[in-house]
Design a protein around this motif. Structure first.
Motif, short mmCIF file in Angstrom:
data_model
loop_
_atom_site.label_atom_id
_atom_site.label_comp_id
_atom_site.label_asym_id
_atom_site.label_seq_id
_atom_site.Cartn_x
_atom_site.Cartn_y
_atom_site.Cartn_z
N ILE A 134 0.84 -1.20 0.00
CA ILE A 134 0.00 0.00 0.00
C ILE A 134 0.87 1.25 0.00
CG2 ILE A 134 -1.66 1.28 1.38
CD1 ILE A 134 -2.83 -1.50 2.07
N LEU A 138 0.78 4.39 -2.51
CA LEU A 138 0.76 5.81 -2.13
C LEU A 138 1.82 6.59 -2.93
CD1 LEU A 138 0.29 5.75 1.74
CD2 LEU A 138 -1.37 6.28 0.00
N LEU A 140 2.91 5.76 -5.89
CA LEU A 140 2.40 5.87 -7.26
C LEU A 140 1.36 6.97 -7.37
CD1 LEU A 140 1.97 2.22 -8.59
CD2 LEU A 140 3.86 3.79 -8.90
N GLY A 141 0.51 7.07 -6.33
CA GLY A 141 -0.52 8.11 -6.34
C GLY A 141 0.10 9.50 -6.38
N LEU A 142 1.17 9.69 -5.58
CA LEU A 142 1.85 10.99 -5.57
C LEU A 142 2.39 11.32 -6.96
CD1 LEU A 142 3.84 10.84 -2.22
CD2 LEU A 142 2.01 12.39 -2.80
N LEU A 162 -1.46 15.83 -0.49
CA LEU A 162 -1.66 14.38 -0.54
C LEU A 162 -0.59 13.65 0.28
CD1 LEU A 162 -3.19 11.97 -1.62
CD2 LEU A 162 -1.69 11.96 -3.60
N VAL A 165 -1.65 13.90 3.85
CA VAL A 165 -2.76 12.99 4.12
C VAL A 165 -2.21 11.56 4.26
CG1 VAL A 165 -4.84 11.96 3.14
CG2 VAL A 165 -4.50 14.40 2.97
N MET A 169 -2.44 8.83 7.29
CA MET A 169 -3.14 7.57 7.09
C MET A 169 -2.24 6.36 7.29
SD MET A 169 -6.32 7.92 6.57
CE MET A 169 -6.80 6.32 5.89
N ILE A 172 -2.49 4.37 10.45
CA ILE A 172 -3.81 3.73 10.57
C ILE A 172 -3.86 2.49 9.67
CG2 ILE A 172 -6.28 4.10 10.34
CD1 ILE A 172 -5.80 7.05 10.70
N ILE A 173 -3.33 2.63 8.44
CA ILE A 173 -3.32 1.49 7.53
C ILE A 173 -2.47 0.36 8.13
CG2 ILE A 173 -2.57 0.71 5.27
CD1 ILE A 173 -3.21 3.48 4.21
N PHE A 175 -1.79 -0.17 11.26
CA PHE A 175 -2.52 -0.75 12.40
C PHE A 175 -3.59 -1.71 11.92
CE2 PHE A 175 -6.44 -0.16 14.97
CZ PHE A 175 -6.04 -0.88 16.08
N SER A 176 -4.31 -1.30 10.85
CA SER A 176 -5.42 -2.13 10.42
C SER A 176 -4.94 -3.43 9.79
CB SER A 176 -6.31 -1.36 9.45
OG SER A 176 -5.64 -1.12 8.25
N VAL A 177 -3.84 -3.39 9.01
CA VAL A 177 -3.40 -4.64 8.42
C VAL A 177 -2.68 -5.52 9.44
CG1 VAL A 177 -3.35 -3.89 6.03
CG2 VAL A 177 -1.35 -3.61 7.42
N PHE A 179 -3.81 -6.09 12.15
CA PHE A 179 -4.93 -6.71 12.83
C PHE A 179 -4.94 -8.23 12.61
CE2 PHE A 179 -9.62 -6.80 13.55
CZ PHE A 179 -9.57 -6.18 14.77
N LEU B 165 -5.75 7.30 -5.92
CA LEU B 165 -5.43 8.05 -4.70
C LEU B 165 -6.24 7.55 -3.51
CD1 LEU B 165 -5.24 11.75 -5.89
CD2 LEU B 165 -3.49 10.01 -5.87
N PHE B 176 -11.74 -3.32 8.75
CA PHE B 176 -12.53 -3.39 9.97
C PHE B 176 -14.00 -3.68 9.68
CE2 PHE B 176 -8.79 -1.17 11.61
CZ PHE B 176 -8.51 -2.06 12.62
#
Lengths: 253, 221
Positions: A134, A138, A140-142, A162, A165, A169, A172-173, A175-177, A179, B165, B176
């Motif tokens: 991921i 990010l 690539l998005g930039l 961006l 941002v 994020m 958080i990403i 932390f979530s993965v 999981f 994006l 979640f």
């Protein structure tokens, strides 16, 4: 009285300084990486379980570290650009993104090659792999956002937003993965209670990490210099076009 | 506050009266869900097992599709400039627009999920939970999406770029949301995942308007 950063932030001063430092950093990177590779291939012992394949660690781990460190640098540059409006911060952010993406890509590829003999598969949907993937998206998005906007200064500002941002994020990403369960070994160098990795392997790893960091700094300086020159050339071209137009107008009258 | 409500009402009315935006999103949602069993094979056991994931991912894609028009039509006809020069802070404008997107897209998509769940042989007992996770999670989808919509306002290839994006930023919501539906952590885990999902939504409701408003301001100078 200017502070050190203010003096360095002057593009002309930056060009002078980086021009004189660059060969030394590049040379140091080459020497340190050569020494690190020597240590990795001849001095470090093979792993007692993974055998010789563990040596890919000396490429994989520095790439993964840089993948994250470069994103932090991009975000700091973006912050500096948005707050202080300094063009050099934008040059830094713009040129670091492709380098960071390259290191992330290398970390993914070397990790995948390492995963095949040790885990028996090229890819698993494990927490760390997913978060690095991921991170790659990010980056690539930039790059995509910047290249999709014609107005350069607008593109810089939007990309900076961006990047910020993204840095909010990312934890958080992560932390979530995290999981889910993870196959990847937990952090074994930078951890509370000291490294769990043996010195015979830690030393080459740290040498390689230093070498890769120097390599990144050298490439980043070079890319920043190129970008500054590119912008100057563009400004000169625009000035010439304006001059030609003005003289045409004068001739017509 | 009355300006906020007026803007919200205006956006909702536009979304209803101005050319089937909701219908497009719902149609896309159903089509994705229709295509997946055709690609995956018609094994009902497999489908009922992966149905929540299919529904969540299709919802994200459908919501993504409708994000482009959150700001673009107002930007084209100059309404956004008027709103930006008005007395209401741009952050509130963004908040009203994202909220309108949630009400006009997120809620209908979440409410359609059970119908599609029937087609995927999803256990009926799961529906309330599935809809609850979608209702709790979609504010994050709308508000994070608003940042992407604001960033890509003046780019070519807006639609594709917004996906690149925004989709990575949807990862936590998806994880979640799925964790709550699947009850990966037992019964108590469901409420924990639900609470984290709510936290994600609330955080993005608070933070995303600032990022989106910053992006809009830069483009309107």
């Amino acid at each position: 009285m200017q502070t050190l950063t203010q003096r360095l932030a002057n593009p002309t001063r930056f060009m002078e300084l980086s021009g004189s430092v660059l060969p030394w950093i590049a040379g140091a990177a080459a020497v340190v990486i050569a020494y690190g590779l020597y240590l990795a291939f001849y001095v470090a012992p093979p792993d007692y379980q993974q055998g010789e394949t563990a040596r890919i660690m000396y490429i994989h781990v520095p790439c993964a570290w840089l993948a994250m460190a470069v994103y932090a640098m991009v975000a700091m540059s973006a912050f500096g650009f948005l707050v202080f409006r300094h063009p050099l911060a934008d040059v830094s952010a713009k040129t670091a993104v492709p380098l960071g993406a390259a290191f992330t890509f290398l970390a993914l590829v070397t990790g995948s090659l390492w995963g095949r003999p040790t885990w028996g598969t090229y890819w698993v949907w494990d927490a760390r792999l997913t978060s690095v993937l991921i991170l790659f998206f990010l980056y690539l998005g930039l790059m995509a956002l910047r290249s999709s906007i014609e107005d350069d200064s607008l593109a810089s500002k939007l990309t900076a937003i961006l990047a910020l941002v993204g840095i909010v994020m990312l934890p958080i990403i992560k932390f979530s993965v995290d999981f889910g369960n993870t196959l990847h070994q937990p952090a074994s160098v930078l951890r509370v209670g000291g490294p769990t990795i043996d010195t015979a392997m830690l030393t080459p790893l740290l040498v390689m990490a230093l070498g890769f960091t120097l390599m990144f700094v050298a490439m980043h300086f070079k890319a920043m210099r190129n970008e500054i020159l590119r912008r100057r050339v563009r400004a000169l071209q625009l000035a010439q076009v304006e001059k030609a137009q003005a003289s045409q107008l004068a001739a017509a009258e | 506050m009355s300006a906020f409500l007026a803007l919200l009402k205006r956006d909702l009315m536009l979304s209803v009266r101005q050319g089937g935006a909701l219908g497009t999103a719902l149609g896309f949602y159903m089509l994705v869900v229709t295509l997946l069993p055709l690609g995956l094979g018609q094994d009902l056991n497999l489908l009922s097992r992966i149905a929540p994931g299919i529904l969540w991912i299709a919802l994200l894609l459908a919501a993504l599709l409708s994000l482009g028009r959150v700001f673009s039509s107002d930007h084209e006809d100059g309404t956004l400039d008027v709103l930006a020069t008005g007395r209401m802070p741009l952050e509130m404008v963004v908040g009203a627009k994202a909220l309108a997107h949630w009400i006009s897209t997120g809620i209908p998509l979440a409410l359609t999920a059970p119908v599609l769940g029937l087609m995927l042989n999803l256990d009926i007992a799961v529906y309330p939970l599935l809809m609850a996770t979608m209702l709790v999670g979609t504010p994050a989808v709308s508000f994070i999406g608003a940042v992407g919509a604001a960033l890509t306002l003046r780019s070519y290839r807006g639609g594709l770029l917004i996906a690149l994006l925004v989709l990575p930023l949807y990862v936590p919501t998806l994880i979640f949301g799925m964790a709550a539906v699947n009850g990966l952590l037992g019964v108590s885990g469901t409420s924990a995942a639900m609470l984290i999902l709510a936290a994600l939504s609330l955080t993005s409701v608070v933070l995303c308007p600032f990022a989106a408003a910053a992006a809009l301001r830069v483009q309107m100078q």
